[in-house]
Design an enzyme around this catalytic site. Structure first.
Site, PDB file in Angstrom:
ATOM      1  CB  CYS A  95      -0.852  -0.007   1.252  1.00  0.00           C
ATOM      2  SG  CYS A  95      -1.542  -1.613   1.568  1.00  0.00           S
TER       3      CYS A  95
ATOM      4  NE  ARG B 253       3.541   2.373  -2.830  1.00  0.00           N
ATOM      5  CZ  ARG B 253       4.699   2.250  -2.198  1.00  0.00           C
ATOM      6  NH1 ARG B 253       5.606   3.168  -2.316  1.00  0.00           N
ATOM      7  NH2 ARG B 253       4.947   1.202  -1.434  1.00  0.00           N
TER       8      ARG B 253
ATOM      9  CD1 TRP C 112      -2.365  -3.144  -5.697  1.00  0.00           C
ATOM     10  CD2 TRP C 112      -2.043  -5.075  -4.632  1.00  0.00           C
ATOM     11  NE1 TRP C 112      -2.158  -4.127  -6.639  1.00  0.00           N
ATOM     12  CE2 TRP C 112      -1.964  -5.319  -6.015  1.00  0.00           C
ATOM     13  CE3 TRP C 112      -1.873  -6.159  -3.759  1.00  0.00           C
ATOM     14  CZ2 TRP C 112      -1.713  -6.580  -6.546  1.00  0.00           C
ATOM     15  CZ3 TRP C 112      -1.633  -7.421  -4.284  1.00  0.00           C
ATOM     16  CH2 TRP C 112      -1.550  -7.606  -5.671  1.00  0.00           C
TER      17      TRP C 112
ATOM     18  CG  ASN D 143       2.905  -1.051   2.854  1.00  0.00           C
ATOM     19  OD1 ASN D 143       2.399  -2.094   2.456  1.00  0.00           O
ATOM     20  ND2 ASN D 143       3.821  -0.403   2.170  1.00  0.00           N
ATOM     21  N   GLY D 144       1.952  -3.769   4.925  1.00  0.00           N
ATOM     22  CA  GLY D 144       2.652  -4.987   5.353  1.00  0.00           C
ATOM     23  C   GLY D 144       1.690  -6.027   5.874  1.00  0.00           C
TER      24      GLY D 144
ATOM     25  CD  GLU E  19      11.174  -6.655 -19.558  1.00  0.00           C
ATOM     26  OE1 GLU E  19      11.067  -7.596 -18.749  1.00  0.00           O
ATOM     27  OE2 GLU E  19      10.692  -5.525 -19.331  1.00  0.00           O
TER      28      GLU E  19
ATOM     29  CE  LYS F 203       7.306  -4.720 -19.176  1.00  0.00           C
ATOM     30  NZ  LYS F 203       8.428  -4.669 -18.318  1.00  0.00           N
TER      31      LYS F 203
ATOM     32  CD  GLU G  44       4.321  -5.656 -16.760  1.00  0.00           C
ATOM     33  OE1 GLU G  44       4.079  -5.615 -15.561  1.00  0.00           O
ATOM     34  OE2 GLU G  44       5.467  -5.482 -17.224  1.00  0.00           O
TER      35      GLU G  44
ATOM     36  CG  HIS H 101      13.759 -29.360 -28.059  1.00  0.00           C
ATOM     37  ND1 HIS H 101      14.296 -30.600 -28.315  1.00  0.00           N
ATOM     38  CD2 HIS H 101      14.654 -28.462 -28.524  1.00  0.00           C
ATOM     39  CE1 HIS H 101      15.481 -30.448 -28.886  1.00  0.00           C
ATOM     40  NE2 HIS H 101      15.727 -29.165 -29.026  1.00  0.00           N
TER      41      HIS H 101
ATOM     42  CE  LYS I 281       7.617   1.174 -11.188  1.00  0.00           C
ATOM     43  NZ  LYS I 281       7.930   0.510 -12.468  1.00  0.00           N
TER      44      LYS I 281
HETATM   45  C1  F6R Z   1       7.350  -5.749 -14.810  1.00  0.00           C
HETATM   46  C2  F6R Z   1       7.629  -5.228 -13.489  1.00  0.00           C
HETATM   47  C3  F6R Z   1       7.898  -6.185 -12.388  1.00  0.00           C
HETATM   48  C4  F6R Z   1       9.125  -5.736 -11.600  1.00  0.00           C
HETATM   49  C5  F6R Z   1       9.344  -6.660 -10.393  1.00  0.00           C
HETATM   50  C6  F6R Z   1      10.605  -6.302  -9.638  1.00  0.00           C
HETATM   51  O1  F6R Z   1       7.167  -4.729 -15.732  1.00  0.00           O
HETATM   52  O2  F6R Z   1       7.652  -4.036 -13.285  1.00  0.00           O
HETATM   53  O3  F6R Z   1       8.057  -7.470 -12.882  1.00  0.00           O
HETATM   54  O4  F6R Z   1      10.223  -5.758 -12.449  1.00  0.00           O
HETATM   55  O5  F6R Z   1       8.248  -6.556  -9.531  1.00  0.00           O
HETATM   56  O6  F6R Z   1      10.553  -5.008  -9.151  1.00  0.00           O
HETATM   57  P1  F6R Z   1      11.853  -4.262  -8.674  1.00  0.00           P
HETATM   58  O7  F6R Z   1      12.732  -4.068  -9.840  1.00  0.00           O
HETATM   59  O8  F6R Z   1      11.362  -2.972  -8.095  1.00  0.00           O
HETATM   60  O9  F6R Z   1      12.504  -5.146  -7.645  1.00  0.00           O
END
Ligand code: F6R
Length: 603
Positions: A14, A39, A87, A113-114, A479, A483, A486, A502, A598
């Site tokens: 959060c 976030r 969240w 938060n937590g 990667e 993208k 998500e 395979h 985030k």
């Molecule tokens: C994907 C994304 C997440 C973060 C992951 C790690 O676009 O943003 O997969 O890469 O949650 O986050 P960090 O880099 O903050 O440890």
């Protein structure tokens, strides 16, 4: 009384903000909540201390909903308040479970938060003593415990707070206001971030520096496992064990304008475009003690690259970078799967922990484990003052600037560049990327945006998309797939091109879209034959390369560069744009994809 059920509401990831100062609490809190929106959240709320006691408003949905609700408080004079974006992981989302939570008599309000792991036990105990709970959250126990303690010793908030915190198990950051403590905000952190923005005559405790940047760039990053009493313009803090702490004010080197959209429709699009500047910045500016980090790597018997999500994909690229540029054998480890690697970590090991936020719980847990075994930790971080930065023996700041879009974009390219610079520092060679060339090439890739947007129209209704590449291009396929998933909510799978035969080739039929990463390096010939196998089965092939081939149905040209790792950086950008435009076509919520946050601060 609300029964505790097993689908209890765990409050995680959060955003927290508080204000104590000069009467503009509501304005600061609402603006702060807006800044925290990035976030990810499902509900929000705030509490103000007024002459008539604590007033609380909270709502499921957007901060806009809350703003409408809070208009009833516009004329209320208040100098102290707390607010929250929530969240949740388990169960439904309701107004009742949104924060702040209050004690039975309404004299204490908290935002948290937590996770409070022992909340069931605490709740049962409190109920036995007559407390009535009004939510299903773990957090609410904090409000009731504080009420008991403050009632018992209203003149000793420090004692009351310490005693409550000592009863909590789990990971948490919380702040609280009460009618006993007037202009003071009580706070504590345990493995979850809490920072205080400091201004003339006001203080803003928060989970995130970005939430208070427009009011101040002076910040006190609270120590882990500490408590604090935050008053206007001052903070007193001590460890949970009781020892007083000396606090230092740090300057946050982020401009407010960096967190604005600056004319772009979405932060995500702006951040993709930012890369024309950020790649050069990471390449040329001071990232911190690279030499010191390089020395640690030279002396290590084992090297682990620990990260999650996109940062893990940077770690996978980093493995190639360290091997090829510095002859270092580094093992990439998914932070959530670190348990197995842990058995090989010892005092001769170095853990390179890569994290944009520096707050990812799994990464921090791995780092703590590694440190407990005597390993050295190099943090590769973007957010200044983060927990990872503070836990690392040496930290490297990738300098990508604030990343607001939930999907990581510019942080990925900067992470890779930072790893290239680290590898070059280890081997003592010149950095193999040229800033001017790279900037120009990023520009050239971005110029193809209209064409990529057209391809996105063709792909937007795909059920599945495959992305393939060999060697260092395989992590880029992963990667790109992440993208697409998500941002556009389309299933996508990245795999090594050589693995197609395979098994996965069985899924290829007429029209199945496959993105082939095929730059003209040592992987070219083999990847091209995989591409032809795909064509023979009817796949629609989107080629991403510096070299066109007739087997591509669509083609995105990435410029040829003098370094293989530069082409890796360049080929991820069309994938970011493709995912963005697919999401746009599909009407997805781009900056805050559903169900995601985030910064993933719980395991
Ligand atoms: C994907 C994304 C997440 C973060 C992951 C790690 O676009 O943003 O997969 O890469 O949650 O986050 P960090 O880099 O903050 O440890």
């Amino acid at each position: 009384m609300v029964p505790v059920d097993c689908s209890y509401q765990v409050t995680v990831m959060c955003g927290i903000i508080g204000f104590t100062g000069d009467g503009k609490a509501l304005e600061v809190l609402l603006k702060g909540l807006r800044r925290l929106e990035y976030r990810g959240y499902d509900s929000s709320g705030l509490a103000l201390l007024t002459a008539d006691g604590i007033r609380v408003v909270k709502r499921v949905g957007s901060v806009e909903n809350l703003e409408r609700e809070a208009s009833s408080l516009r004329d209320v004079k208040s100098s102290v308040g707390i607010a929250h974006t929530r969240w949740a992981t388990h169960g439904g989302v309701s107004d009742r479970n949104a924060h702040p939570h209050t004690s039975c008599d309404g004299r204490v309000a908290i935002v948290h938060n937590g996770i409070i792991e022992n909340f069931e036990e605490l709740r049962a105990e409190l109920e036995e003593r007559g407390h009535v709970f009004s939510s299903e959250t773990d957090s609410e126990v904090i409000a009731h415990l504080l009420e008991e303690e403050l009632r018992r010793r209203p003149d000793d908030p420090r004692g009351a707070l310490t005693s409550v915190v000592r009863r909590l198990k789990g990971s948490f950051a919380f702040i609280a206001i009460s009618t006993w403590t007037s202009d003071a905000i009580l706070g504590a952190r345990y493995n979850s971030p809490l920072v205080v923005g400091m201004g003339k005559g006001f203080s803003i405790p928060a989970s995130d520096v970005l939430s208070f940047l427009e009011w101040t760039d002076d910040a006190i990053f609270l120590e882990n496992e500490s408590c604090a009493i935050v008053r206007p313009g001052s903070v007193e803090s001590w460890l949970i064990t009781g020892e007083d702490l000396d606090l230092k004010v740090a300057k946050v080197a982020i401009e407010v304008s960096e967190v604005e959209k600056r004319g772009y429709v979405h932060h995500t699009l702006k951040e993709i475009h930012d890369q024309r500047v950020t790649v050069q910045r990471t390449l040329t500016q001071d990232l911190g003690p690279l030499e010191e980090a390089a020395k640690l790597l030279r002396g290590a018997s084992r090297v682990f690259l620990v990260a999650a999500g996109t940062s893990y994909h940077a770690a996978l690229v980093g493995r190639h970078v360290l091997a090829e540029l510095a002859d270092v054998d580094a093992q990439p480890v998914l932070a959530s799967e670190y348990a197995l690697a842990s058995r090989w970590v010892n005092g001769d090991s170095v853990v390179v922990a890569i994290s944009q936020s520096g707050e990812t719980a799994d990464v921090l847990e791995a780092v703590r484990d590694a440190k407990s075994k005597g390993a050295k930790v190099i943090g590769v971080v973007n957010m200044p003052g983060s927990s990872l930065e503070r836990l690392s023996d040496v930290h490297i700041n990738i300098r990508a600037g604030p990343e607001i879009g939930v999907a990581a974009t510019k942080s990925f390219t900067s992470q890779v560049i930072a790893l290239v610079r680290l590898a070059c520092a280890v081997s003592g060679r010149e950095v193999t990327l040229d800033a001017e060339e790279l900037g120009r090439c990023v520009e050239e890739v971005l110029e193809q945006e209209p064409q990529i947007a057209e391809i996105a129209k063709d792909l937007k209704d795909s059920k599945d998309i495959y992305l393939v590449g060999r060697g260092v291009h395989f992590p880029i396929a992963l990667e790109g797939a992440l993208k697409v998933k998500e941002l556009a909510y389309v299933h996508a799978e990245g795999l090594p091109a050589g693995e197609l035969k395979h098994g996965t080739l069985a899924l290829i039929e007429k029209g199945t879209p496959v993105i082939v990463l095929n730059p003209s390096d040592e992987t070219y010939v083999d990847t091209l034959s995989n591409c032809q196998e795909l064509k023979a089965r009817g796949a629609t092939v989107i080629g991403i390369s510096d070299r066109h081939h007739p087997s591509y149905d669509f083609f995105v040209r990435v410029p040829r560069t003098s370094s293989k790792f530069a082409s890796v950086l360049l080929e991820v950008i069309p994938l970011q744009l493709l995912a963005y435009y697919m999401a746009l076509e599909r009407g997805a919520e781009i900056d805050r994809p559903r169900n995601l946050a985030k910064s993933v601060t719980v395991k």
